[in-house]
Write a protein that holds these residues in place. Structure first.
Motif, PDB file in Angstrom:
ATOM      1  N   GLN B  45      18.013  31.626  36.510  1.00  0.00           N
ATOM      2  CA  GLN B  45      18.563  32.949  36.204  1.00  0.00           C
ATOM      3  C   GLN B  45      18.920  33.678  37.484  1.00  0.00           C
ATOM      4  O   GLN B  45      19.983  34.301  37.585  1.00  0.00           O
ATOM      5  CB  GLN B  45      17.555  33.767  35.402  1.00  0.00           C
ATOM      6  N   ARG B  46      18.005  33.589  38.461  1.00  0.00           N
ATOM      7  CA  ARG B  46      18.247  34.245  39.744  1.00  0.00           C
ATOM      8  C   ARG B  46      19.507  33.697  40.393  1.00  0.00           C
ATOM      9  O   ARG B  46      20.353  34.445  40.901  1.00  0.00           O
ATOM     10  CB  ARG B  46      17.016  34.005  40.632  1.00  0.00           C
ATOM     11  N   ILE B  47      19.633  32.374  40.354  1.00  0.00           N
ATOM     12  CA  ILE B  47      20.813  31.747  40.968  1.00  0.00           C
ATOM     13  C   ILE B  47      22.083  32.192  40.247  1.00  0.00           C
ATOM     14  O   ILE B  47      23.065  32.587  40.871  1.00  0.00           O
ATOM     15  CB  ILE B  47      20.667  30.209  40.941  1.00  0.00           C
ATOM     16  N   ASP B  48      22.018  32.182  38.912  1.00  0.00           N
ATOM     17  CA  ASP B  48      23.191  32.590  38.132  1.00  0.00           C
ATOM     18  C   ASP B  48      23.571  34.023  38.462  1.00  0.00           C
ATOM     19  O   ASP B  48      24.751  34.341  38.640  1.00  0.00           O
ATOM     20  CB  ASP B  48      22.887  32.466  36.627  1.00  0.00           C
ATOM     21  N   GLU B  49      22.507  34.880  38.548  1.00  0.00           N
ATOM     22  CA  GLU B  49      22.763  36.290  38.826  1.00  0.00           C
ATOM     23  C   GLU B  49      23.387  36.458  40.209  1.00  0.00           C
ATOM     24  O   GLU B  49      24.346  37.214  40.386  1.00  0.00           O
ATOM     25  CB  GLU B  49      21.438  37.056  38.740  1.00  0.00           C
ATOM     26  N   ASP B  50      22.837  35.704  41.178  1.00  0.00           N
ATOM     27  CA  ASP B  50      23.374  35.784  42.534  1.00  0.00           C
ATOM     28  C   ASP B  50      24.822  35.326  42.570  1.00  0.00           C
ATOM     29  O   ASP B  50      25.656  35.921  43.253  1.00  0.00           O
ATOM     30  CB  ASP B  50      22.515  34.935  43.493  1.00  0.00           C
ATOM     31  N   ILE B  51      25.099  34.273  41.829  1.00  0.00           N
ATOM     32  CA  ILE B  51      26.479  33.774  41.803  1.00  0.00           C
ATOM     33  C   ILE B  51      27.400  34.824  41.189  1.00  0.00           C
ATOM     34  O   ILE B  51      28.478  35.112  41.707  1.00  0.00           O
ATOM     35  CB  ILE B  51      26.550  32.447  41.013  1.00  0.00           C
ATOM     36  N   ARG B  52      26.896  35.450  40.100  1.00  0.00           N
ATOM     37  CA  ARG B  52      27.691  36.472  39.434  1.00  0.00           C
ATOM     38  C   ARG B  52      27.947  37.647  40.395  1.00  0.00           C
ATOM     39  O   ARG B  52      29.063  38.155  40.504  1.00  0.00           O
ATOM     40  CB  ARG B  52      26.951  36.953  38.186  1.00  0.00           C
ATOM     41  N   LYS B  53      26.874  38.042  41.118  1.00  0.00           N
ATOM     42  CA  LYS B  53      26.992  39.146  42.075  1.00  0.00           C
ATOM     43  C   LYS B  53      28.002  38.790  43.162  1.00  0.00           C
ATOM     44  O   LYS B  53      28.853  39.604  43.533  1.00  0.00           O
ATOM     45  CB  LYS B  53      25.616  39.395  42.709  1.00  0.00           C
ATOM     46  N   ALA B  54      27.874  37.559  43.646  1.00  0.00           N
ATOM     47  CA  ALA B  54      28.783  37.123  44.710  1.00  0.00           C
ATOM     48  C   ALA B  54      30.218  37.168  44.216  1.00  0.00           C
ATOM     49  O   ALA B  54      31.131  37.573  44.946  1.00  0.00           O
ATOM     50  CB  ALA B  54      28.416  35.712  45.159  1.00  0.00           C
ATOM     51  N   GLU B  55      30.409  36.792  42.939  1.00  0.00           N
ATOM     52  CA  GLU B  55      31.766  36.809  42.396  1.00  0.00           C
ATOM     53  C   GLU B  55      32.304  38.229  42.318  1.00  0.00           C
ATOM     54  O   GLU B  55      33.472  38.477  42.622  1.00  0.00           O
ATOM     55  CB  GLU B  55      31.785  36.150  41.014  1.00  0.00           C
ATOM     56  N   THR B  56      31.405  39.181  41.907  1.00  0.00           N
ATOM     57  CA  THR B  56      31.828  40.586  41.851  1.00  0.00           C
ATOM     58  C   THR B  56      32.222  41.063  43.233  1.00  0.00           C
ATOM     59  O   THR B  56      33.258  41.710  43.406  1.00  0.00           O
ATOM     60  CB  THR B  56      30.675  41.463  41.327  1.00  0.00           C
ATOM     61  N   PHE B  57      31.362  40.730  44.230  1.00  0.00           N
ATOM     62  CA  PHE B  57      31.661  41.167  45.596  1.00  0.00           C
ATOM     63  C   PHE B  57      32.986  40.579  46.072  1.00  0.00           C
ATOM     64  O   PHE B  57      33.781  41.248  46.721  1.00  0.00           O
ATOM     65  CB  PHE B  57      30.533  40.743  46.545  1.00  0.00           C
ATOM     66  N   LYS B  58      33.199  39.343  45.707  1.00  0.00           N
ATOM     67  CA  LYS B  58      34.427  38.675  46.137  1.00  0.00           C
ATOM     68  C   LYS B  58      35.629  39.388  45.532  1.00  0.00           C
ATOM     69  O   LYS B  58      36.630  39.641  46.197  1.00  0.00           O
ATOM     70  CB  LYS B  58      34.408  37.216  45.699  1.00  0.00           C
ATOM     71  N   GLN B  59      35.481  39.752  44.252  1.00  0.00           N
ATOM     72  CA  GLN B  59      36.571  40.445  43.566  1.00  0.00           C
ATOM     73  C   GLN B  59      36.844  41.788  44.254  1.00  0.00           C
ATOM     74  O   GLN B  59      38.002  42.145  44.495  1.00  0.00           O
ATOM     75  CB  GLN B  59      36.170  40.670  42.110  1.00  0.00           C
ATOM     76  N   GLU B  60      35.724  42.492  44.572  1.00  0.00           N
ATOM     77  CA  GLU B  60      35.884  43.780  45.240  1.00  0.00           C
ATOM     78  C   GLU B  60      36.577  43.612  46.585  1.00  0.00           C
ATOM     79  O   GLU B  60      37.467  44.392  46.938  1.00  0.00           O
ATOM     80  CB  GLU B  60      34.509  44.436  45.439  1.00  0.00           C
ATOM     81  N   ALA B  61      36.148  42.585  47.310  1.00  0.00           N
ATOM     82  CA  ALA B  61      36.750  42.336  48.622  1.00  0.00           C
ATOM     83  C   ALA B  61      38.229  42.036  48.467  1.00  0.00           C
ATOM     84  O   ALA B  61      39.064  42.519  49.243  1.00  0.00           O
ATOM     85  CB  ALA B  61      36.032  41.176  49.302  1.00  0.00           C
ATOM     86  N   ASP B  62      38.556  41.246  47.426  1.00  0.00           N
ATOM     87  CA  ASP B  62      39.964  40.918  47.184  1.00  0.00           C
ATOM     88  C   ASP B  62      40.760  42.176  46.889  1.00  0.00           C
ATOM     89  O   ASP B  62      41.877  42.358  47.392  1.00  0.00           O
ATOM     90  CB  ASP B  62      40.078  39.945  46.000  1.00  0.00           C
ATOM     91  N   GLU B  63      40.141  43.070  46.067  1.00  0.00           N
ATOM     92  CA  GLU B  63      40.837  44.310  45.728  1.00  0.00           C
ATOM     93  C   GLU B  63      41.074  45.142  46.988  1.00  0.00           C
ATOM     94  O   GLU B  63      42.179  45.637  47.219  1.00  0.00           O
ATOM     95  CB  GLU B  63      40.003  45.109  44.720  1.00  0.00           C
TER      96      GLU B  63
END
Lengths: 249, 164
Positions: B45-63
């Protein structure tokens, strides 16, 4: 001459398999003495519990050494069941895991010099094989009722072949516990006997004893592999039998 | 072989097998395996959450990156527009100045030409008068006759005419 130097007929390579009574216990005329075999079983169980319960007590997100080993065993057996039985196999996970760890630790502890290998006794391996066999058969009947007998009819076989195929399938089914028990028993017996025989050559050959000594060293490595492999084979065959009982064909 | 000879130990072996195996089964089933599965589940769960968080951050960075790129592009086009406007303004100014200058030059040229023409006419007139007087004087000296100004002037004109 040679027999004199290593102690004569007394030190038979089979002597290591002898069961010695440690604490005599008798209940209702039945001899259930605590023996060297029982001692090794207790040690095996204690070590497994130590690894699986004490080793994981921190429940660390990032595992330490012992927790990593415990997780490795857990995932190994979990993958084994997932690959052979699928998701329905989860119910049998505790049993398969116990079986695998018990046999693995029994085999491995047997590699310690002067110890005893309880899996080298046909009584023990056959008892375990019968539990698996009866359990799987009961499971099959509980799940499919009399339809379970269709396990003995291979799919796609023409009816005129049935009188031949059904007895073959029944015999192969009934021989499962025997082959399961014999495989583990014979592997442990042969390996340990071979080690003992070659170890006996070391003092007998004097300076040239370095050769059998090297061989014993190499053979010990092989026996470690076999110790693991036989536990794995026992576990995977149990999984396959469970799969047969659940899905017939 | 002790395995087949010590038959009297079979019961004891199986008894202790059942006891130890059963104990191990219960301990693993009730204590160890649920704990292991909790550990692994939580980690997953922690790994999944971290991956999800990383994806959000990546999206924000892209924006943020696209916003930045848009700002850069806007600034660049704005700068280009400013440069173009300045260029146009300078070119217009230069053209006006050029026009004014060429008009002034034309005017000055015309004035100068006019002055030159006038000067030349004056000079010609002066030469003519001098020539007439010279002719009168020469005539009176040579033949002693006073030639009236009109005749002398006509004679000079004729002579000039003859020369072209």
């Amino acid at each position: 001459m040679a027999t004199d130097t290593h102690g004569g007929e007394k030190h038979s390579p089979l002597e290591q398999f002898e069961i010695k009574e440690l604490i005599p216990i008798e209940i209702g005329g039945n001899d259930i003495s605590f023996t060297n075999s029982a001692l090794m079983m207790v040690i095996a169980v204690a070590l497994i519990v130590l690894l699986m319960v004490v080793g994981t007590r921190k429940q660390a997100m990032i595992p330490g050494r012992w927790q990593a080993i415990a997780e490795m065993f857990y995932e190994f057996v979990a993958n084994l069941i997932r690959d052979t039985v699928g998701n329905e196999g989860r119910k049998y996970f505790p049993f398969i895991f116990t079986l695998f760890m018990f046999i693995l630790f029994g085999n491995m502890l047997g590699m310690v010099p002067y110890s005893f290998t309880f899996t080298s006794h046909i009584a023990v391996t056959f008892a375990m094989a019968m539990v698996v066999f009866l359990g799987v058969t009961i499971l099959g009947f509980a799940k499919h009722g009399l339809h379970f007998f269709s396990l003995f009819v291979p799919p796609g076989v023409p009816i005129w072949m049935w009188p031949l195929m059904i007895p073959i399938e029944v015999i192969s089914y009934l021989s499962r516990p025997i082959s399961l028990a014999m495989r583990l028993f014979a592997n442990m017996l042969a390996g340990h006997t071979l080690l003992k025989v070659f170890a006996g050559f070391v003092p007998a050959l004097g300076a040239a004893g370095i050769l059998p000594l090297a061989f014993v060293g190499a053979l010990t490595g092989l026996e470690m592999l076999i110790a693991f492999l036989q536990a794995y084979v026992f576990a995977i065959l149990t999984c396959l039998y469970i799969n047969d009982a659940l899905h017939l064909h | 072989m002790p395995q087949l000879e010590q038959i009297h130990t079979f019961l004891s072996q199986i008894f202790w097998l059942v006891v130890t195996f059963g104990l191990l089964y219960v301990v693993l089933w009730k204590a160890a395996l649920p704990r292991m599965s909790t550990i692994l589940l939580e980690r997953q769960q922690r790994i999944d959450e971290d991956i999800r968080k990383a994806e959000t951050f990546k999206q924000e960075a892209d924006e943020a990156m696209s916003v930045y790129e848009k700002a850069v592009a806007d600034a660049r086009s704005e700068a280009q527009a400013v440069i173009r406007a300045a260029n146009d303004k300078l070119a217009a100014e230069a053209a006006t100045r050029q026009e004014a200058l060429s008009a002034k030059i034309k005017r000055d040229t015309a004035e100068a030409e006019e002055r030159i023409g006038k000067a030349r006419a004056e000079a010609v007139e002066t030469i003519h008068t001098v020539a007439v007087q010279a002719a009168q004087a020469a005539t009176s000296r040579l033949i002693g006759a006073d030639v009236p100004a009109d005749e002398a002037k006509a004679a000079v004109d004729a002579a000039l005419q003859g020369r072209g």
